[in-house]
Design a protein around this motif. Structure first.
Motif, mmCIF file in Angstrom:
data_model
loop_
_atom_site.group_PDB
_atom_site.id
_atom_site.type_symbol
_atom_site.label_atom_id
_atom_site.label_comp_id
_atom_site.label_asym_id
_atom_site.label_seq_id
_atom_site.Cartn_x
_atom_site.Cartn_y
_atom_site.Cartn_z
ATOM 1 N N GLU A 150 0.161 2.177 10.577
ATOM 2 C CA GLU A 150 -0.607 1.045 10.037
ATOM 3 C C GLU A 150 -0.363 -0.239 10.830
ATOM 4 O O GLU A 150 -1.284 -1.009 11.070
ATOM 5 C CB GLU A 150 -0.259 0.814 8.555
ATOM 6 N N ILE A 151 0.881 -0.468 11.215
ATOM 7 C CA ILE A 151 1.203 -1.662 12.012
ATOM 8 C C ILE A 151 0.437 -1.610 13.332
ATOM 9 O O ILE A 151 -0.149 -2.605 13.765
ATOM 10 C CB ILE A 151 2.726 -1.772 12.241
ATOM 11 N N ASP A 152 0.425 -0.437 13.933
ATOM 12 C CA ASP A 152 -0.318 -0.267 15.190
ATOM 13 C C ASP A 152 -1.811 -0.502 14.958
ATOM 14 O O ASP A 152 -2.463 -1.234 15.701
ATOM 15 C CB ASP A 152 -0.059 1.133 15.755
ATOM 16 N N GLY A 192 -2.175 -3.976 16.121
ATOM 17 C CA GLY A 192 -2.231 -3.629 17.528
ATOM 18 C C GLY A 192 -0.879 -3.635 18.206
ATOM 19 O O GLY A 192 -0.767 -3.826 19.412
ATOM 20 N N ILE A 193 0.179 -3.436 17.422
ATOM 21 C CA ILE A 193 1.540 -3.441 17.966
ATOM 22 C C ILE A 193 2.117 -2.041 17.815
ATOM 23 O O ILE A 193 2.279 -1.543 16.701
ATOM 24 C CB ILE A 193 2.428 -4.461 17.227
ATOM 25 N N THR A 194 2.397 -1.409 18.947
ATOM 26 C CA THR A 194 2.973 -0.079 18.926
ATOM 27 C C THR A 194 4.488 -0.195 18.909
ATOM 28 O O THR A 194 5.069 -0.872 19.763
ATOM 29 C CB THR A 194 2.529 0.730 20.164
ATOM 30 N N ASP A 219 0.828 -1.210 0.000
ATOM 31 C CA ASP A 219 0.000 0.000 0.000
ATOM 32 C C ASP A 219 0.861 1.259 0.000
ATOM 33 O O ASP A 219 0.573 2.225 -0.701
ATOM 34 C CB ASP A 219 -0.923 0.028 1.218
ATOM 35 N N LEU A 220 1.916 1.251 0.804
ATOM 36 C CA LEU A 220 2.762 2.443 0.947
ATOM 37 C C LEU A 220 3.661 2.681 -0.253
ATOM 38 O O LEU A 220 3.899 3.824 -0.639
ATOM 39 C CB LEU A 220 3.639 2.325 2.198
ATOM 40 N N THR A 221 4.192 1.598 -0.824
ATOM 41 C CA THR A 221 5.203 1.752 -1.880
ATOM 42 C C THR A 221 4.632 1.564 -3.286
ATOM 43 O O THR A 221 5.276 1.943 -4.259
ATOM 44 C CB THR A 221 6.346 0.731 -1.698
ATOM 45 N N GLY A 222 3.447 0.948 -3.368
ATOM 46 C CA GLY A 222 2.895 0.655 -4.680
ATOM 47 C C GLY A 222 3.554 -0.534 -5.346
ATOM 48 O O GLY A 222 3.331 -0.804 -6.522
#
Length: 78
Positions: free
Chosen positions: A44-46, A50-52, A13-16
Motif C-alpha cells: 500500500e505504501i508503494d 510511490g515509495i518502495t 484499513d489494515l488493522t481496523g
C-alpha cells in the motif's frame, strides 16, 4: 495527502483501528500487525506514496510504531 495521513489511513484499513492518537503504540506487541499485514502495508505504501521499501531494509524494531513508520517513509522519500 501527506505521508502521516496516508500511513495512518493505511494502518486503519489494515488493522481496523484508528491509531492516530497512539503514534507510539507497538503495532506488533499489541497484535495489530503480523507478517502478512506488514507485506500488505508495504504494498500500500508503494501504491499510494510511490515509495518502495526493500524488504532487506525492513527491521521490525525500526518500524514497530506508527511514528516510526512515518519517520522511515519520510526518510526514504528524501
Amino acid at each position: 495527502m501527506d505521508v502521516k495521513e496516508t500511513v495512518l489511513a493505511i494502518l486503519e484499513d489494515l488493522t481496523g483501528q484508528d491509531v492516530s492518537d497512539q503514534l507510539d503504540m507497538d503495532l506488533y506487541e499489541d497484535g495489530l500487525l503480523d507478517s502478512m499485514a506488514t507485506v500488505q502495508m508495504l504494498v500500500e505504501i508503494d501504491g499510494q506514496l510511490g515509495i518502495t521499501v526493500p524488504v532487506s531494509e525492513y527491521e521490525r524494531s525500526e518500524w514497530g510504531t506508527p511514528q516510526q513508520i512515518i519517520n522511515q517513509i519520510t526518510a526514504l522519500q528524501s
